[in-house]
Each structure stands twice: as structure tokens, then as C-alpha cells.
Design a protein around this motif. Structure first.
Motif, PDB file in Angstrom:
ATOM      1  N   VAL A 192     -79.843 -12.550 -12.473  1.00  0.00           N
ATOM      2  CA  VAL A 192     -79.164 -11.862 -11.367  1.00  0.00           C
ATOM      3  C   VAL A 192     -78.432 -10.632 -11.912  1.00  0.00           C
ATOM      4  CG1 VAL A 192     -77.361 -12.087  -9.610  1.00  0.00           C
ATOM      5  CG2 VAL A 192     -78.942 -13.976 -10.007  1.00  0.00           C
ATOM      6  N   ALA A 240     -82.185 -17.593 -18.047  1.00  0.00           N
ATOM      7  CA  ALA A 240     -81.821 -18.481 -16.942  1.00  0.00           C
ATOM      8  C   ALA A 240     -81.529 -17.651 -15.692  1.00  0.00           C
ATOM      9  CB  ALA A 240     -80.597 -19.308 -17.328  1.00  0.00           C
ATOM     10  N   PRO A 241     -81.813 -18.216 -14.513  1.00  0.00           N
ATOM     11  CA  PRO A 241     -81.667 -17.450 -13.275  1.00  0.00           C
ATOM     12  C   PRO A 241     -80.315 -16.755 -13.114  1.00  0.00           C
ATOM     13  CG  PRO A 241     -82.743 -19.534 -12.833  1.00  0.00           C
ATOM     14  CD  PRO A 241     -82.365 -19.551 -14.279  1.00  0.00           C
ATOM     15  N   LYS A 242     -79.249 -17.396 -13.569  1.00  0.00           N
ATOM     16  CA  LYS A 242     -77.928 -16.796 -13.406  1.00  0.00           C
ATOM     17  C   LYS A 242     -77.824 -15.470 -14.165  1.00  0.00           C
ATOM     18  CE  LYS A 242     -73.283 -18.603 -12.792  1.00  0.00           C
ATOM     19  NZ  LYS A 242     -73.431 -19.088 -11.405  1.00  0.00           N
TER      20      LYS A 242
END
Lengths: 474, 106
Positions: A173, A168-170
Motif C-alpha cells: 500500500v 506483504a500487502p501492508k
């Protein structure tokens, strides 16, 4: 011999192998079980005649215009290898967009070749099942691993939600810095002004490093990840690939050994109250639903295999495809160097132009009419993303590679609906990082010869592409 | 003619004019609101036009369909008033409506 004889006994009494493996998971280590199943199947092969595995010998693929429409067989594993796919799919799109091939080596199947029809089939999981496998051929016997890409809702939804947060993008990061520094290290050590194989030195190496990062896998053994991915996805009976059942089982057993060890190490870390990382296994261990996944080996192996294969061929071949595309369309390279802010848009265009996985397969759950043809319940249906991504009805000048293409994100390569690619943002991030770092360092990346392509009807990719790079003037 | 406000995750606000009959996704695209990718172009099939409707406006925006929820379930940022903006038809009754964008689209 207790383990093996128990498996043999139960299997011959028509209890499925995955069931036996599930039942015995707590007592027998997974790698031993896989070896046991392999030995059993080998023994069985000698006693009974199993289903024959198709043999593929390469011969030149004829010009599509010389064939009757019913004789066109786009499951031929040399169609991409001989770079003949473009004219074959164009003819199907124009003359017979929903096409039935009744005599392929993989059995009869329907081909869906236009963008609009593909979106319809992909969205309608109520009409088209992803079970039991998403490639054209049948599963190799004994390898009934469970992966949610080949499950229907509601089971699919539960399984996917358990692992999707790792990409997931989070979470990405958190990992971007490490992925970038590992990419930079590869690019800074490339030979300048002399020929080398881009596939080997860049694409395979970078994807292996990324997977090792994602799994917090022993870094020095990272190339094993690429190797396992290759053997899992390349059996002749599934995709027309070149890997033997022996190689596949040995690969799977080795993979199980490595990941069981990794799991136990992380588990001990967790028990000791140490801080857990952002890697896949740590995330699985800290989630209530998945913390005991190791006791469900088919699910454990299935999820790992899916992430390894999903994160490997796709990105690897897009890394090579992007270089090839910019060599075939040199004006676009000029445009890119002038305006590097086009990189994110170009990344989508590369993923469309390459379409590293050519299709996904479904099975009709009832009789369904698609574009005037009646697909019968139980028929195999193949959604050819590679064709839909070149559909003139949907995409302007589809064979052109345009880094500033409008609506470049509207491609089919990630699929649509509940099975949409979970790693889409990771893939985009890796390609973006690669191109950001390439443009900082190199003035030109010249493709020296025709690339060599993978033998497969599923993976549209490269085995070799010789290039020469020129450093940027200081 | 009324307007709808999109608020990005970092707080940036974008006020867009209402064009009745168009989708909320189209309104965002036509006005270059950042953070709406709309990868499938409005087919309820990619989950990349996710918005979270301000609670006060939830009944005006309507509730998500089953298919829509199935896509929304795949994003960790799903909230009680989450919608896929391609499935929300813009009406004059939405004058003054506020919708927030998630930190990431899936």
C-alpha cells in the motif's frame, strides 16, 4: 594471494566453499570472495576434470505422437522456445500423468503433470524436500547461495519470515503510488502507431523500475537488476539456459558490490537516526534477526537473488503474456474494454494462462506412491505447474483465455503449501496497475509477429514481441 | 437454522446461514463475503481464507492444526484465535458465532 590460497587450501581439503565464505565474511569483502571462488574453480577446471556442463544445440522438436512414452523428455530447453509444450504435456496428463524420464541431460527425474497430484506433492514438504535447488539441474559449482525457496521447514520458516514483510500487502500500500507513477511514465512515452518491442520497452523496463523501487536501488542503474536476474537463472546446467559460468560469476560479483554499498549507506542512515524507508534493505536493517545479514554473505546474496529473480521473470513474462493472450482471444479484449472491473479477475487468468515459471522441483525423502507409481527415496520430482494449469480434469476449457473465468484464482502458478509465492500480491498489483493504465490510454495493442521465446525449461517467457499501439480517441 | 457473522476489516457485517457439514470458507464463498479469496479451494495450502475467531467462540471453532499454523505463520496478521476457514467445519453449535476478516489475505 593470501585470500585465494586460503580458499583453495580449505576447498581442496573438502571444506565447502560456502562455509569458507561464511567464516571469512567479516574480513574479506563479498565481491572479492566471489571472484576468488570463480578463479579457484577456473583453475581447478584446468587441473582436474570437473563435472561436464551440458551443451544444448537447437534442433526441431518432433511431434509428440511419434515418440514412445519413455522417450518423452520435457526437460528439453527448446520445448517452450518452439512452442511445442502443449501437446507434450497433454499426452503425459492423458497417458502417463506421473512419468519417469531416466536419460535426460539433467539426469533422471519424475514429472507430475495433473493438477491434483501437483497439489499433493506441493503440500507434502514432509515427503518431498525442496533442497538443495528447485530447478531440474544441479547447482553450478561454487554458487551455493542460501535461499529459503530451497530450504525445508523449520529453517525455511525462519528465513522467510525475516524478509516476507517487504512484499506483504501492508507494505505494498505504501509503494503503490510510486510504482504507478513510474509505470505511467513508461506508458506515456511509448511510440504510437509504429512497431516496437513490447518486451524491451514495457515488460523489462517496468519490472526493473519496480525492483528498483522495492530495493530503493540507484534508479539510473535499474536495468542491471534485470540483467543479474537473467544471468543467475539461466545457466545450462540448471535450466538449459544460455548463460555461461563466467557471466554468472561476474554478474554475482557485481551484484554483491552494488548491494554491499547500498547496505552500508542505509546502515549509516540508521546509525545517524534518520527515518528508514519501506525498501527491502531498510526493513532488514530494522529487524533484530536480520540486521547483521551482511555478515552472512550466502544468506544475503541468496535472499537478494531470490527476490530479484522472483520479481523479474515472473511479472515480466506475465506482462507480455497478457498482451499475447488478448490478441489470440480478441473477443476478450472487447469484453475487457466494456467492463474494466474485470481487471483483477483477468490478472489471475493471465497468471494461469502464462504460468511464467513452468515448475518447481523436489526430491523424495522416502519411497512415495503417487497416482499408482512408486517414486523412490532420493528421486527428483518435478511439479509441472504449466501442465496442471491446463489440466482438463480440474479446469474447464483450460486452453481458452477467459477474463471472466469462474474461480480464476485457483491456479497453480504461485504454488501451494509453505513455499507458496511470497510476492503474489505484488505481482497481482503490478499487473492490475499496468492494465488500469493501459485501458485509459490505448484503444488497441496489436501483436505484429509471432513472439520469440526464452531458451529454458524453467522460465516460460519471451525475448521479443513486436507490437503496435493505437491511442484512444479523445 | 442458525447463523454466523463475518465482520470485514472496515466493520461491514455479513450474516450467513449455517449449513451444517460445509466449511466456514464455503459459507463465506456461497454468500459472497468479500475478503475471502480461497485460492487453493480448501486444501489448507494457500492461507487466503484467514479469519480471526471471536475469543468467546474460540473453543467452539476449535484450534488450528500444525499444518494450518504453518500457513498462518506466514501472515503478519496472525492472532491467537486465527484459523484458515477451510479447516473449520460448520456446526449448529456455531449459531451466533462471530469471526473477523484480516485487513489483507496473504
Amino acid at each position: 594471494m593470501n585470500i585465494l590460497s586460503s580458499i583453495v587450501e580449505k576447498s581442496t581439503s573438502l571444506v565447502s566453499i560456502p562455509f569458507v565464505v561464511e567464516k571469512t565474511a567479516k574480513v574479506i569483502p563479498m565481491p572479492l570472495q566471489i571472484k576468488g571462488v570463480h578463479l579457484f574453480l577456473k583453475a581447478k577446471g584446468k587441473v582436474w576434470k570437473g563435472k561436464p556442463v551440458p551443451v544444448f544445440n537447437e534442433s526441431p522438436i518432433p511431434d509428440v505422437s511419434t515418440l514412445a512414452i519413455e522417450d518423452i523428455d520435457v526437460s528439453n530447453p527448446f520445448l517452450f522456445k518452439q512452442n511445442m509444450w502443449g501437446s507434450y504435456f497433454k499426452r503425459l496428463r492423458d497417458e502417463c500423468p506421473v512419468h519417469y524420464q531416466k536419460n535426460s541431460p539433467f539426469g533422471p527425474f519424475w514429472s507430475i503433470t495433473r493438477y491434483e497430484d501437483i497439489v499433493f506433492v506441493d503440500k507434502r514438504h514432509d515427503l518431498f524436500s525442496a533442497e538443495p535447488i528447485i530447478v531440474i539441474g544441479d547447482r553450478p559449482e561454487g554458487m551455493a547461495i542460501e535461499t529459503f525457496i530451497a530450504m525445508d521447514p523449520p529453517k525455511h520458516d525462519v528465513q522467510r519470515q525475516a524478509v516476507q514483510n517487504v512484499v506483504a500487502p501492508k507494505n505494498l500500500v505504501e509503494m503503490e503510488g510510486l510504482i504507478r507513477s513510474r509505470a505511467v511514465d513508461v506508458l506515456d512515452n511509448l511510440p504510437i502507431d509504429e512497431p516496437f518491442d513490447w518486451v524491451e520497452k514495457v515488460s523489462v523496463e517496468l519490472t526493473s523500475r519496480m525492483l528498483a523501487t522495492l530495493f530503493d536501488f540507484p534508479y539510473e542503474d535499474r536495468r542491471k537488476l534485470a540483467y543479474w536476474s537473467d544471468v543467475i537463472a539461466a545457466s545450462p546446467e540448471t535450466t538449459g539456459g544460455e548463460c555461461s559460468a563466467d557471466e554468472m560469476f561476474l554478474g554475482a560479483a557485481e551484484m554483491a558490490t552494488y548491494f554491499t554499498k547500498l547496505w552500508r549507506e542505509k546502515e549509516a542512515k540508521k546509525a545517524a537516526g534518520e527515518e528508514m524507508g519501506y525498501d527491502l534493505i531498510s526493513l532488514l536493517l530494522t529487524n533484530e534477526k536480520t540486521k547483521n545479514m551482511i555478515d552472512r554473505p550466502m544468506e544475503f546474496m541468496g535472499n537478494l537473488a531470490l527476490l530479484i529473480v522472483g520479481g523479474n521473470d515472473t511479472t515480466r513474462n506475465s506482462m507480455t503474456g497478457g498482451i499475447l493472450a488478448l490478441n489470440q482471444f480478441p473477443d476478450e479484449f472487447v469484453k475487457l474494454k466494456k467492463d474494466p472491473t474485470l481487471i483483477p479477475n483477468m490478472v489471475s487468468e493471465i497468471i494461469r494462462w502464462q504460468t511464467p515459471l513452468a515448475y518447481m522441483r523436489r526430491v523424495a525423502k522416502e519411497d512415495v506412491e503417487v497416482n499408482g507409481k512408486t517414486i523412490k527415496k532420493g528421486d527428483k520430482v518435478v511439479m509441472w505447474y504449466v501442465s496442471g494449469n491446463r489440466d482438463e480434469r480440474q479446469i474447464e476449457q483450460p486452453d481458452e483465455f477467459m477474463i471472466d473465468r469462474k474461480r480464476a484464482r485457483n491456479h497453480l502458478s504461485f504454488g501451494f503449501g509453505v513455499h507458496r509465492c511470497m510476492g503474489n500480491r505484488l505481482a497481482e498489483m503490478q499487473l492490475r496497475i499496468l492494465w488500469e493504465e493501459l485501458l485509459k490510454r490505448f484503444d488497441n495493442i496489436e501483436v505484429l509477429d509471432e513472439p520469440e521465446y526464452v531458451q529454458s525449461n524453467f522460465v516460460k517467457g519471451y525475448t521479443k514481441m513486436m507490437v503496435k499501439i493505437t491511442a484512444k480517441a479523445e | 437454522m442458525g447463523s454466523i457473522t463475518f465482520i470485514e476489516h472496515d466493520g461491514n457485517r455479513h450474516e450467513v446461514d449455517i449449513e451444517e457439514g460445509s466449511s466456514l470458507m464455503q459459507a463465506a464463498l456461497d454468500n459472497s463475503v468479500p475478503g475471502v479469496d480461497a485460492d487453493c479451494g480448501g486444501e489448507c495450502a494457500c492461507g487466503t481464507c484467514h479469519v480471526i475467531v471471536d475469543k468467546k467462540w474460540a473453543s467452539v471453532a476449535g484450534i488450528a492444526t500444525e499444518v494450518e499454523n504453518q500457513m498462518l505463520d506466514m501472515t503478519p496478521e496472525k492472532a491467537a484465535t486465527s484459523r484458515l476457514s477451510c479447516q473449520v467445519k460448520v456446526t449448529e453449535a456455531m449459531d451466533g458465532m462471530v469471526v473477523r476478516l484480516p485487513e489483507f489475505q496473504m
